[in-house]
Motif scaffolding. Structure first.
Motif, mmCIF file in Angstrom:
data_model
loop_
_atom_site.group_PDB
_atom_site.id
_atom_site.type_symbol
_atom_site.label_atom_id
_atom_site.label_comp_id
_atom_site.label_asym_id
_atom_site.label_seq_id
_atom_site.Cartn_x
_atom_site.Cartn_y
_atom_site.Cartn_z
ATOM 1 N N ALA A 90 49.346 -37.548 91.784
ATOM 2 C CA ALA A 90 48.564 -36.316 91.847
ATOM 3 C C ALA A 90 48.284 -35.975 93.305
ATOM 4 O O ALA A 90 48.077 -36.860 94.135
ATOM 5 C CB ALA A 90 47.255 -36.455 91.075
ATOM 6 N N GLU A 91 48.283 -34.685 93.571
ATOM 7 C CA GLU A 91 47.979 -34.188 94.915
ATOM 8 C C GLU A 91 47.098 -32.957 94.761
ATOM 9 O O GLU A 91 47.373 -32.075 93.940
ATOM 10 C CB GLU A 91 49.275 -33.826 95.640
ATOM 11 N N LYS A 92 46.029 -32.910 95.536
ATOM 12 C CA LYS A 92 45.063 -31.825 95.377
ATOM 13 C C LYS A 92 44.570 -31.349 96.728
ATOM 14 O O LYS A 92 44.340 -32.139 97.637
ATOM 15 C CB LYS A 92 43.874 -32.311 94.541
ATOM 16 N N ARG A 93 44.420 -30.051 96.824
ATOM 17 C CA ARG A 93 43.716 -29.463 97.967
ATOM 18 C C ARG A 93 42.775 -28.409 97.407
ATOM 19 O O ARG A 93 43.156 -27.580 96.573
ATOM 20 C CB ARG A 93 44.680 -28.849 98.990
ATOM 21 N N ALA A 144 38.773 -38.050 93.582
ATOM 22 C CA ALA A 144 37.326 -37.904 93.834
ATOM 23 C C ALA A 144 37.007 -36.767 94.792
ATOM 24 O O ALA A 144 36.161 -36.903 95.673
ATOM 25 C CB ALA A 144 36.731 -39.216 94.337
ATOM 26 N N THR A 145 37.700 -35.644 94.638
ATOM 27 C CA THR A 145 37.306 -34.467 95.407
ATOM 28 C C THR A 145 36.137 -33.791 94.703
ATOM 29 O O THR A 145 36.058 -33.772 93.478
ATOM 30 C CB THR A 145 38.468 -33.472 95.521
ATOM 31 N N ARG A 189 45.291 -32.081 102.032
ATOM 32 C CA ARG A 189 45.920 -32.486 100.771
ATOM 33 C C ARG A 189 45.572 -33.954 100.506
ATOM 34 O O ARG A 189 45.942 -34.829 101.283
ATOM 35 C CB ARG A 189 47.433 -32.297 100.825
ATOM 36 N N LYS A 190 44.885 -34.191 99.410
ATOM 37 C CA LYS A 190 44.515 -35.549 99.041
ATOM 38 C C LYS A 190 45.440 -36.032 97.935
ATOM 39 O O LYS A 190 45.761 -35.277 97.008
ATOM 40 C CB LYS A 190 43.061 -35.608 98.586
ATOM 41 N N LYS A 191 45.879 -37.293 98.028
ATOM 42 C CA LYS A 191 46.876 -37.814 97.106
ATOM 43 C C LYS A 191 46.422 -39.142 96.523
ATOM 44 O O LYS A 191 45.643 -39.879 97.127
ATOM 45 C CB LYS A 191 48.219 -38.014 97.822
ATOM 46 N N ASP A 192 46.947 -39.435 95.338
ATOM 47 C CA ASP A 192 46.756 -40.743 94.743
ATOM 48 C C ASP A 192 47.883 -40.959 93.735
ATOM 49 O O ASP A 192 48.531 -39.998 93.285
ATOM 50 C CB ASP A 192 45.399 -40.856 94.042
#
Length: 553
Positions: free
Chosen positions: A171-174, A262-263, A188-191
């Motif tokens: 998963a990648e989120k901004r 955890a955004t 861009r946060k990834k896990d």
């Protein structure tokens, strides 16, 4: 699937309190040592420089799933499934930059009572702001299961299934509040996560009328360690018209990879503290009337576990007629969820999630926990009546009890094949526990859901009407405005299908046409002082038409 949804609304606007005594000329008075300020709501649409933008939600997802079945002989087969898929969800929500708004009001460059007189650059600067939420997810999945007969027992054949499974989630989120021309600067946060699994099941005939199912599953998570969960079930057929069945088992659900990123984001709602219940009377200063709402995922999330058991039966008194009833109990531990900010029960159950009249230290601590905390750093926390922490988190435990039921009758006539069915769920108990606090989730929510259908098929044509019913329920007096009851909700869905015959391009070709909510029923009203919006049971998009085409090769 590619879906684009646009939510149209009124021109953007704001509500702002009097910055200081008589600066805007709004009505206000001193009460003791406190100055009770008035507030004014206004629209930016009055200014010629205003350009309206709608809330846009884009969802795109695709996947491919090949399967291969191999005959191993001696009644054994090996079934292999491979899946790879991706999705991209994007929410583009127009915002106004409240920090800039307050600065322009205090400097006198924007008069909320005369928005049209402001310079165009002021309006454009305030509205050059957007809340972006962009999520990309990717999954690779492989499963291989071998199943077949082992050997004969006095009561029948012992069957077994063995399987392995591997899953890779990414998963990648901004997300964040940012100028419209600077969305590319969002981090861009990834896990990602690997899961390796092994599972097995035995079908054991104990007597001719009684069979047991024994299974276990072992999962090794790259982020949560390993877990083993057993399940036991039975089927008993004392007569040819009655089956009694039951099961017991344990389950393990890890937080999603997206939650593990955890955004979290904060949203500021001015002059809305009154819509958040205060059952303990913690608000003492009426001037502190703003709300900071935190959403997303916060803290270190733990896996959700459950223990389940159930017992039921099915009767078949006549040819084509069958009815079933099933009672179940589910006990959850570390249940994942978020509190309802307009529920007094949620405030009592989760006091740490509702911070009334926060101190400067509490305000700073929460701003440090969210991604867009800098946006609110210059706001005066003495105007804040409540911080509502609605980030996904673990609660202590929950208990769910209920009954599933159903009845169906199928028969042939000279006019085709007919079927009639009714099924539903009745929840008898749903309690949430947080320490010594307990709340009944069914007190102000529906406890009965029913679905009924009438189907017909003849030659190459088929049709079905489906009726979906949600029972009414008591309105929560801490939320509802002049309302004691929420009405029930009934919708009707229509399906018509046609299967082509012949050879060539029409071989294996099928068409289908659906109309959801055929009569365009409006959902029941729940009237609340609602400035913080969440969907309610009975939510409906209205009448929806769907066309489908499928082809078998």
């Amino acid at each position: 699937m590619n879906r684009e949804t646009t939510y149209r609304s009124y021109p953007e606007g704001e509500t702002i309190s009097e910055p200081g005594p008589d600066q805007l000329g709004l009505v206000g008075e001193f009460v003791g040592e406190l100055y009770e300020t008035a507030a004014v709501g206004f629209s930016y649409g009055a200014h010629p420089a205003y350009r309206h933008r709608d809330l846009e939600i884009d969802i795109e997802t695709w996947g491919i799933t090949p399967e291969l079945a191999i005959d191993l002989g001696n009644s054994w087969q090996l079934r292999n499934t491979l899946h790879y898929g991706k999705s991209d969800n994007r929410v583009d929500q127009p915002q106004s930059n409240r920090d800039r708004l307050l600065g322009y009001v205090e400097s006198g460059q924007l008069d909320p009572l005369d928005v049209a007189s402001a310079d165009a650059a002021v309006i454009q600067d305030i509205l050059n702001w957007v809340r972006l939420d962009d999520v990309e997810q990717e999954m690779f999945f492989f499963r291989s299961i071998a199943d077949g007969e082992l050997f004969e027992l006095p009561a029948g054949t012992l069957r077994a299934a063995l399987g392995i499974e591997y899953t890779k989630d990414k998963a990648e989120k901004r997300n964040g509040d940012v100028s419209r021309d600077a969305t590319g600067t969002l981090e861009r946060k990834k896990d990602d996560r690997d899961i390796k699994s092994v599972f097995a099941e035995l079908s054991v005939p104990v007597f001719e009328s009684l069979a047991l199912s024994l299974s276990a599953r072992y999962d090794d998570y790259s982020d949560f360690g390993d877990t083993t969960n057993p399940n036991i079930g039975f089927d008993w057929n004392p007569t040819d018209w009655l089956t009694v069945f039951g099961k017991w088992g344990e389950s393990f659900n890890a937080p999603t990879v997206l939650d593990r990123i955890a955004t979290s984001q904060g949203t500021y709602f001015p002059n809305t503290a009154s819509i958040v219940p205060d059952p303990n009377g913690e608000r003492t200063n009426p001037n502190r009337d703003d709300v900071l709402l935190l959403e997303g995922a916060g803290g270190t999330l733990q896996p959700q576990t459950a223990e389940t058991w159930g017992l039921g039966f099915e009767v078949r008194p006549l040819e084509g007629l069958k009815a079933n009833l099933y009672y179940y109990e589910i006990d959850f531990e570390e249940l994942l969820g978020a509190p309802n900010p307009q529920s007094a029960e949620a405030v009592l159950l989760n006091p740490e999630k509702f911070i009334f009249e926060p101190t400067q230290a509490e305000w700073d601590a929460f701003l440090a926990q969210i991604d867009n905390g800098d946006q609110f750093a210059d706001l005066d926390p003495n105007q804040v009546g409540i911080i509502v922490d609605r980030r996904t988190a673990n609660t202590d435990r929950a208990e769910l009890r209920g009954i599933d039921f159903g009845i169906r009758y199928d028969h042939s006539t000279n006019f085709g094949y007919w079927s009639y069915g009714l099924s539903g769920n009745y929840s008898t108990e749903f309690d949430l526990f947080q320490g010594a606090n307990v709340t009944d989730q069914l007190e102000f929510n529906p406890d009965l859901f029913v679905s009924a259908d009438i189907g017909w098929s003849g030659d190459n044509t088929r049709a079905r009407l489906t009726f979906r019913y949600t029972d009414g329920y008591d309105a929560n007096p801490s939320q509802a405005v002049n309302q004691r009851k929420v009405d029930d909700f009934l919708t009707t869905n229509l399906l018509v299908g046609y299967d082509f015959s012949g050879s060539g391009i029409t071989e294996g070709l099928s068409l289908r046409f659906n109309v959801d909510n055929l009569f365009d029923e409006e959902p029941p009203e729940l009237r609340t002082q609602q400035s913080i919006n969440y969907s309610r049971t009975g939510y409906s998009l209205g009448r929806i038409y769907k066309f489908g085409l499928s082809k078998k090769f």
